[in-house]
Each structure stands twice: as C-alpha cells, then as structure tokens.
Design a protein around this motif. Structure first.
Motif, PDB file in Angstrom:
ATOM      1  N   ALA A   1       1.031  -1.136  -0.044  1.00 26.31           N
ATOM      2  CA  ALA A   1      -0.052   0.008  -0.054  1.00 26.31           C
ATOM      3  C   ALA A   1       0.855   1.308   0.069  1.00 26.31           C
ATOM      4  O   ALA A   1       0.566   2.313  -0.652  1.00 26.31           O
ATOM      5  CB  ALA A   1      -0.991  -0.056   1.083  1.00 26.31           C
ATOM      6  N   GLU A   2       2.148   1.233   0.822  1.00 25.36           N
ATOM      7  CA  GLU A   2       2.835   2.380   0.910  1.00 25.36           C
ATOM      8  C   GLU A   2       3.446   2.598  -0.484  1.00 25.36           C
ATOM      9  O   GLU A   2       3.853   3.712  -0.728  1.00 25.36           O
ATOM     10  CB  GLU A   2       3.856   2.071   2.124  1.00 25.36           C
ATOM     11  N   PHE A   3       3.784   1.556  -1.240  1.00 19.86           N
ATOM     12  CA  PHE A   3       4.473   1.544  -2.554  1.00 19.86           C
ATOM     13  C   PHE A   3       3.399   2.037  -3.535  1.00 19.86           C
ATOM     14  O   PHE A   3       3.389   2.942  -4.448  1.00 19.86           O
ATOM     15  CB  PHE A   3       4.814   0.189  -3.039  1.00 19.86           C
ATOM     16  N   GLY A   4       2.017   1.416  -3.589  1.00 20.07           N
ATOM     17  CA  GLY A   4       0.862   1.481  -4.516  1.00 20.07           C
ATOM     18  C   GLY A   4       0.300   2.824  -4.431  1.00 20.07           C
ATOM     19  O   GLY A   4       0.212   3.288  -5.801  1.00 20.07           O
ATOM     20  N   LEU A   5       0.159   3.302  -3.434  1.00 19.87           N
ATOM     21  CA  LEU A   5      -0.711   4.604  -3.491  1.00 19.87           C
ATOM     22  C   LEU A   5       0.145   5.755  -3.962  1.00 19.87           C
ATOM     23  O   LEU A   5      -0.306   6.411  -4.961  1.00 19.87           O
ATOM     24  CB  LEU A   5      -1.111   4.944  -2.085  1.00 19.87           C
TER      25      LEU A   5
END
Lengths: 303, 303
Positions: free
Chosen positions: A175-179
């Motif tokens: 999530a920290e990468f994707g957002l």
C-alpha cells in the motif's frame, strides 16, 4: 519472504482475478465514455458510438444516440456482472477460504471507491463554480486518490498479494508503494491529457481541456494565475468546440504559471516515496525488481 | 419434504440474498429510468431527475440533464457492486459451500439473463421496423421470459431454494411453477402499463404507449388489425407527446382487436400451469400454501 513455490491453483486464481479486474475496467470505460460523451476509445469508436452507428446504418426507429447510450449502459452492466463472476470463480477454486475472503474484501472496497471517485470527478466538473481555490485543490486530490491511484495500482497489487497469502506487513508495504505510484501515474496521465501527442495517446490532443476535467493541474494553474486569466480559463475549459489556438493558449497558461513544473515535482516526489517503500520491504527480490520496473513504466511514458 | 427446522444461519443467508436481489433491482431501476427517459419512479422523481434538479438548484456549470444521467449511471453501478457484496457476505456465512456455489450460479445466470433481456427490449423498441409479425411476437415473448419472468419469480425462488439445500427435483418443480407465473406477472404488468389507473400504479396512464414498448400486447394487436390501422398504430406508438385522446384510441384498438382478451387468456393459462406444478410437488405444505398465495398476489393486482 515467501519460501514455497507458487502453486497452479494460486496461479489460476491470480489469472482469474486479473481477468476480473480487466472486465471491471472495460465496464468502467464503457460507462465513462457515455458519461464523458467520448466518441473514441483507444483510437476506435466508443461502445455507445458503435451501437448508434448500427442504429443509423439499419435505419431503425427512434433516436440513434439514445439507443447507443442505452445499449452501452447495459453492456457496462453486463461486464460488471461478468467481472464479478470471474472473481467469484477464481476465489472459490483457490482452496484458501481466508485468503479468498481477504481478496474479495479488497476488491469490494476498490469497486466502491473507484465508483465514488468517478462520481466526485463528474461532480467537480459541474460543482467547481461554488468552490474556492483550496477546496478545488482538495477535490482534485481526492479524485486522483479514489478514482485512479488506489484503483490503478494499489488495489490490484493488494488483491494479488492477498491471493498469495501476504502478511499484514507485506500488505502495508504494498500500500505504501502502490498509493504514491498511483498518484504519480494519474498526474502523468493528466499531463498527457493536455500535452500528449494524439498519435501516441489515441485521444485528440487537448481532449481533457474540451471535457473540462478539473484535474490537479487545472486547480494549480487557477491558483497561480491572475483573476483575469482565471476568468478566461474558466470560460474556455470544458468547451467542446475549443480550436487548436485556444488549446495552445490554455497549455501556455498552464506552463507559464509554473503549474506544470509543480506537477512534475509532485510526480518525482511520489515516485521516490514509492521506491523508498521497497527499500526495506520483506518481499521476494524478484517481486521487488518487478515493482521497481513498474515505477518506470508507469511514470516515464508517452501514452 | 424438509424435516429439519431452518437454522439461524440459513435464515440470515436468505435475508442477505433477498437484500442483494433488492439492491440489484434498485440498480436496474435507476439504469432503466435513464434508458427509458422516465421522470418518475414510484410517484417520486427518478434518480437522474433528482440529480439534475440538484444541479439546477445549485446553478452548477454544465448541463443539468447530462449531470443527472452521469450520476445515475454511477449510482446504478454502485448499487450493482453492493448487491454483489451483500450476496457474497451472505453466502460466505452460510456454512454450506456447495449450496453457496449453487445459489451463486443461479444468481449469475439471472444477472446475465435480465441484462440481456433488457437489451433485447431496448433493441426491439428500435429494430421492430425490420421485423415481420411473427418475429415481433417471438421477440416480445423472449423479452417477457428473460427480462421479466425468470428475473421476477423463477430465479429468486431457485436462489432461495438452493440456499435451503433443495434437491434437483424440488428445483425443477420451482422452475415449472416460477416461469409461467413470471410470464403471467409480466403480461398483467403490460396490461396495467396501458390500461392501469395512474393513481394506483404511480405511473401516468398510457406511459408504456408513449415509451413505445413493443410488448406481446402490441405484437398481438398489430397482427390482428388491418394494414391501415397498423400504420396509425406504428405512427403513434412511442410518441412521447401522445395526448389523452390518442391514448384512448390506441387502447380501443387493442381491446377491439381481441388482443386484450387473448392476453387475459394467456395469463389464465400460465397461472393454471403454475398451480398445476404445485399439485404433486415434493415441497413442505407451508411452502406450497405460500406459493399458491403468491400466484393470486402476482396476477390479480391493480399496481
């Protein structure tokens, strides 16, 4: 880090879920083209145009455009149902009920968020007249996150990871990468929607300006120009008959205001943030390498 | 016949599935009202009208009607997603994976059939000009079966029965009961759409005539009148500005041609067929009693 090899069942489930996402996306595009009144999609006539052309060619009774819209609404509905069906089949054959539930919950959230995000986008194309500069920027940011960033990158990554039995920590990393990567993706898209080469993007240059999309690029430009330029801007933006000269003028105002540079700066920052999330990630090295490749493909592109 | 009492889990699953069907239906109505250009639904403004009114009241930028349509398309999409979510939750908590799969498959089939049936309906409103009398009647019959009969009665019954662990024989009985009853239901609806009392149905009298719905009633009338009456019929049907006198004339032609009596005859026959399916049914006596009550409620109604 995962030690066991991927099983055939897991692979089948990932393929099924990816197909489901693809059909969901097709449904969204069919409905979006009705909503945005877009005549083309990927260089071909959009679905509602295709149905309308059929109506015209056959000289049916009633209104060709109305038939096109109706048929495209139903086609989108059909695709939404099939998307769901594919996901359900994939999940029920995975043989891991708890992973299936986790993936399904992520899919459900994504579906609600992107539909609401799309509504916010449509709403702002109309309701912007009653917002002040700060509200406009907030609204544009919200649309980027819900309509695009989570939907395009974060959610699909999380769904795939959940199918593979990812841990809570791994899901957090993704999530920290994707957002941020998703945000960078959409901001690049907004720039291409205004400055992109029609031959590469498959959409007429300046199309986003004719549609009147209230992107972050627009919100930033408006906050940086004088009141008089802003008035001209608001008058032209969303006018479907904008000619090349008017498009060039709007493009110039965006560049000269510094808004384009600011967007490029945000893209850089978000990409760095995405890459940083991978630095200490407890993911397999192949996965990290693939994700790093993704960041380049998503943001350094011309279409 | 079932010997064990219904468990709380089964009851919850039935309530969840029924809620899911209700939301699916709400989605279909929101999209149908866009497709049919209907300003009202159940005596209130339809969803797209409500959004358009909001746009007008707030004096937003752009086109109020276009905003209404866009927002209603997305509202329908949101409801489709939630319908699916509710079903999925209900099925995953049932504790009977094989029953859940059976119910899910029935739901999926229903969803595809009704969407395709709705497309056939829209198609015939436009493409009828290139059909001969027999094709028109066939097309109208197909719409009745897929858009309405299976969707309104047969499929919901089968889904509920699957949740309760019905046998193949029981499912067959319910299909033999549900399909003819569904046909009778829709034919009654078609009569009400033309002859119904606006105060009771919540829709303006003659609304189906203004929309130009190509129902079995219309197809039968056309096949029974002279070529000259048929021409007048085709000219008026689907004209949104039909006045009371014109509506009365169309109603008169339908009655005088004998088409209304023929439809009443088909309703009677289909209801008898539905009831006959229950005569030797291996279902609980309470279930049979409830289904018999349903036949009366579905066909002897004024709204």
């Amino acid at each position: 880090m995962r030690e066991t090899p991927v099983t055939q069942r897991e692979l089948d489930a990932v393929i099924g879920a990816a197909s489901s996402l693809e059909l969901f996306h097709a449904a969204a595009l069919v409905h979006d083209d009705v909503i945005d009144n877009s005549d083309t999609r990927r260089g071909e006539p959009s679905a509602h145009r295709r149905f309308a052309e059929r109506h015209e060619a056959r000289r049916w009774a009633g209104d060709a455009a109305g038939f096109g819209t109706s048929a495209a609404i139903l086609l989108g509905d059909l695709l939404l149902g099939w998307s769901d069906e594919l996901l359900d089949d994939a999940l029920s054959e995975l043989g891991h009920p708890e992973r299936a539930r986790a993936a399904r919950r992520l899919f459900n959230t994504m579906r609600t968020e992107v539909t609401a995000g799309q509504y916010l986008d449509v709403l702002e194309e109309n309701a912007w007249v009653e917002r002040d500069e700060e509200q406009l920027l907030d609204a544009a940011r919200r649309v980027v996150i819900f309509k695009s960033a989570k939907y395009s990158i974060e959610s699909p990554l999380l769904i795939g990871a959940a199918l593979g039995g990812a841990s809570e920590t791994q899901l957090e990393t993704l999530a920290e990468f994707g957002l941020p990567l998703g945000i960078a993706f959409q901001l690049r898209d907004d720039l291409l929607g205004v400055f992109g080469d029609a031959a590469v993007t498959g959409k007429p240059s300046g199309d986003d300006l004719r549609e009147g999309k209230r992107t972050m690029l627009v919100a930033l430009t408006r906050s940086r120009v004088s009141a008089s330029v802003r008035r001209v801007f608001d008058e032209l933006l969303g006018d479907p008959r904008l000619d090349t000269e008017q498009v060039l003028m709007l493009q110039g105002a965006m560049r000269d205001s510094g808004a384009v540079d600011e967007i490029e700066g945000i893209i850089d920052r978000e990409v760095r943030r995405a890459n940083a999330a991978l630095d200490e990630a407890s993911l397999a090295p192949e996965a990290i390498a693939a994700l790093r490749k993704l960041t380049a493909r998503v943001t350094d592109r011309e279409a």
